[in-house]
Motif scaffolding. Structure first.
Motif, PDB file in Angstrom:
ATOM      1  N   GLU A  61       0.837  -1.213   0.000  1.00 21.91           N
ATOM      2  CA  GLU A  61       0.000   0.000   0.000  1.00 21.91           C
ATOM      3  C   GLU A  61       0.870   1.261   0.000  1.00 21.91           C
ATOM      4  N   GLY A  62       2.175   1.106  -0.108  1.00 17.15           N
ATOM      5  CA  GLY A  62       3.076   2.263  -0.113  1.00 17.15           C
ATOM      6  C   GLY A  62       3.302   2.852   1.268  1.00 17.15           C
ATOM      7  N   PHE A 119      -6.604  -4.885   6.711  1.00 19.78           N
ATOM      8  CA  PHE A 119      -5.840  -6.145   6.797  1.00 19.78           C
ATOM      9  C   PHE A 119      -6.479  -7.114   7.803  1.00 19.78           C
ATOM     10  N   PHE A 120      -6.977  -6.598   8.898  1.00 23.42           N
ATOM     11  CA  PHE A 120      -7.496  -7.472   9.962  1.00 23.42           C
ATOM     12  C   PHE A 120      -8.987  -7.787   9.807  1.00 23.42           C
ATOM     13  N   SER A 121      -9.678  -7.092   8.845  1.00 25.77           N
ATOM     14  CA  SER A 121     -11.139  -7.321   8.775  1.00 25.77           C
ATOM     15  C   SER A 121     -11.480  -8.371   7.725  1.00 25.77           C
ATOM     16  N   ARG A 167      -4.565   7.079   6.103  1.00 28.29           N
ATOM     17  CA  ARG A 167      -4.281   5.992   5.139  1.00 28.29           C
ATOM     18  C   ARG A 167      -3.716   4.776   5.838  1.00 28.29           C
ATOM     19  N   VAL A 168      -2.836   4.998   6.803  1.00 27.33           N
ATOM     20  CA  VAL A 168      -2.244   3.884   7.563  1.00 27.33           C
ATOM     21  C   VAL A 168      -3.341   3.168   8.353  1.00 27.33           C
ATOM     22  N   ILE A 169      -4.186   3.943   9.025  1.00 28.17           N
ATOM     23  CA  ILE A 169      -5.267   3.366   9.841  1.00 28.17           C
ATOM     24  C   ILE A 169      -6.183   2.505   8.975  1.00 28.17           C
ATOM     25  N   THR A 170      -6.572   3.046   7.842  1.00 28.32           N
ATOM     26  CA  THR A 170      -7.478   2.312   6.929  1.00 28.32           C
ATOM     27  C   THR A 170      -6.822   1.010   6.455  1.00 28.32           C
TER      28      THR A 170
END
Ligand SMILES: *Cc1c(COP(=O)(O)O)cnc(C)c1O
Length: 365
Positions: A302-303, A363-365, A355-358
């Motif tokens: 995701e960069g 990844f975990f959902s 962006r990091v939070i999303t």
């Protein structure tokens, strides 16, 4: 790209001030010592709420010199947390003392005072606390252990410029505090740099002499020391950057608040637990997950740049293959494969943090 660290962006934000400060040093040719060093030492002592500051060449030297200045019997036992950067333990062995690793708290990753209490023997002389990731260690509990057993406390503050415990800045809460100004730290030089702070005038003088060939005046060598100095250019740069540090630390705290609010904690994603007694300096924002490597790969795709601090707990390192605790069972040794440092710094924009939070939540959902 969401960068882990962006020193160029920081430089561009203060370019005029930095260029002028460097120009002044070069023009006056005061490369070693001089007014810029004294100015920075005074300003940094004030900032960290210590009465003395001695500039040295780097954070590792700061630790070695502080230990040496305590004049301990050779082979004294010195307690060090099992999770830290290698310099924290290296300094102990290099000064001729015996390393005793102690486990860390699984919420804030600093020394667990109960484990320290159990490790103290009659040969223990010092506790080296590391305010790891910028979270101050429990200095009240460590301080009372030190008092009961007559131990010295060295604070490794390499990641904790501006951090506070119980309303006091770290560094001079214990006997002596050691800072690094490695470029990527919360306060970074343009090269190596470090400092020792203390409220003990004698200890400050001893450190200053050790760092400068055991002398006070030019050819008056009282004992053999070494050459470990913070140079004029670095001091001038640090003096400029110190004025911005409160804003930068405030921004780190705001980024951390966004992470703590936005990231969905679970058994698979453990967020840092911040003690109510501290003001965290957030050098790093470290999460823990059994799916560390996969998450790291997902974020890279995701960069988003991440880091690992530290991939191997200290006792498990090759350097300690002969240490009695090399194979000891410790939380720090089990957690090291689960740690992941998310992007953190004053360079981050709100929308980058988002962006990091999303990406992490996805990844975990
Ligand atoms: C960076 C660091 C050091 C060493 O500092 P240098 O300036 O690189 O020598 C020591 N302890 C910790 C915890 C650090 O993060």
């Amino acid at each position: 790209m969401v960068k882990f660290l962006d020193l160029q962006k920081q430089y561009l934000s203060i370019q005029g001030e930095i260029d002028q400060a460097m120009q002044e040093i070069i023009m006056n040719s005061q490369f070693i010592g001089g007014p810029a060093l004294s100015r920075f030492e005074a300003a940094f002592a004030l900032f960290q709420q210590a009465s003395h500051c001695v500039g040295v060449a780097n954070g590792t030297d700061a630790l070695e010199i502080a230990i040496e200045a305590l004049d301990l019997p050779a082979g004294s036992e010195i307690i060090v947390p099992a999770n830290s950067f290698f310099a924290s333990s290296e300094a102990v062995s290099r000064t001729g003392h015996k390393l005793v690793f102690c486990d860390v708290d699984s919420g804030n990753y600093t020394l667990d005072p109960a484990v320290v209490a159990a490790a103290i023997t009659d040969r223990t002389k010092v506790i080296v606390v590391v305010h790891l990731y910028g979270h101050p260690c429990d200095m009240a509990a460590i301080g009372s252990l030190a008092q009961t057993h007559g131990l010295k406390v060295i604070e490794d503050c390499a990641q904790a410029h501006g951090a506070e415990f119980d309303g006091r800045r770290v560094g001079a809460i214990g006997d002596v505090g050691c800072f690094s100004f490695y470029p990527g730290k919360n306060l970074g030089a343009y090269g190596d740099g470090g400092a020792i702070v203390t409220n003990d005038e004698q200890l400050a003088l001893k450190c200053r002499m050790i760092a400068n060939h055991g002398r006070i005046s030019k050819y008056d060598h009282e004992f053999e020391g070494r050459n470990s100095r913070l140079d004029g250019l670095q001091a001038a740069i640090l003096d400029v950057k110190l004025k911005h540090l409160p804003d930068w630390v405030a921004r780190r705290r705001a980024v951390a608040d966004m992470y703590l609010e936005g990231l969905q904690a679970s058994d698979n994603l453990i967020l840092p637990v911040v003690s109510p007694k501290v003001a965290h300096a957030y050098h790093l924002f470290v999460v823990r997950t059994p799916k560390r490597d996969a998450l790291m790969e997902h974020l890279a795709a995701e960069g988003i740049q991440t880091g690992i601090h530290y991939p191997i707990a200290l006792p498990k390192l090759g350097a300690y293959r002969d240490h009695p605790q090399h194979n000891a069972s410790m939380k720090a040794c089990e957690m090291d494969c689960q740690l992941l440092s998310l992007p953190m710094g004053e360079h981050l924009e709100d929308q980058e943090v988002q962006r990091v939070i999303t990406a992490v939540n996805a990844f975990f959902s």
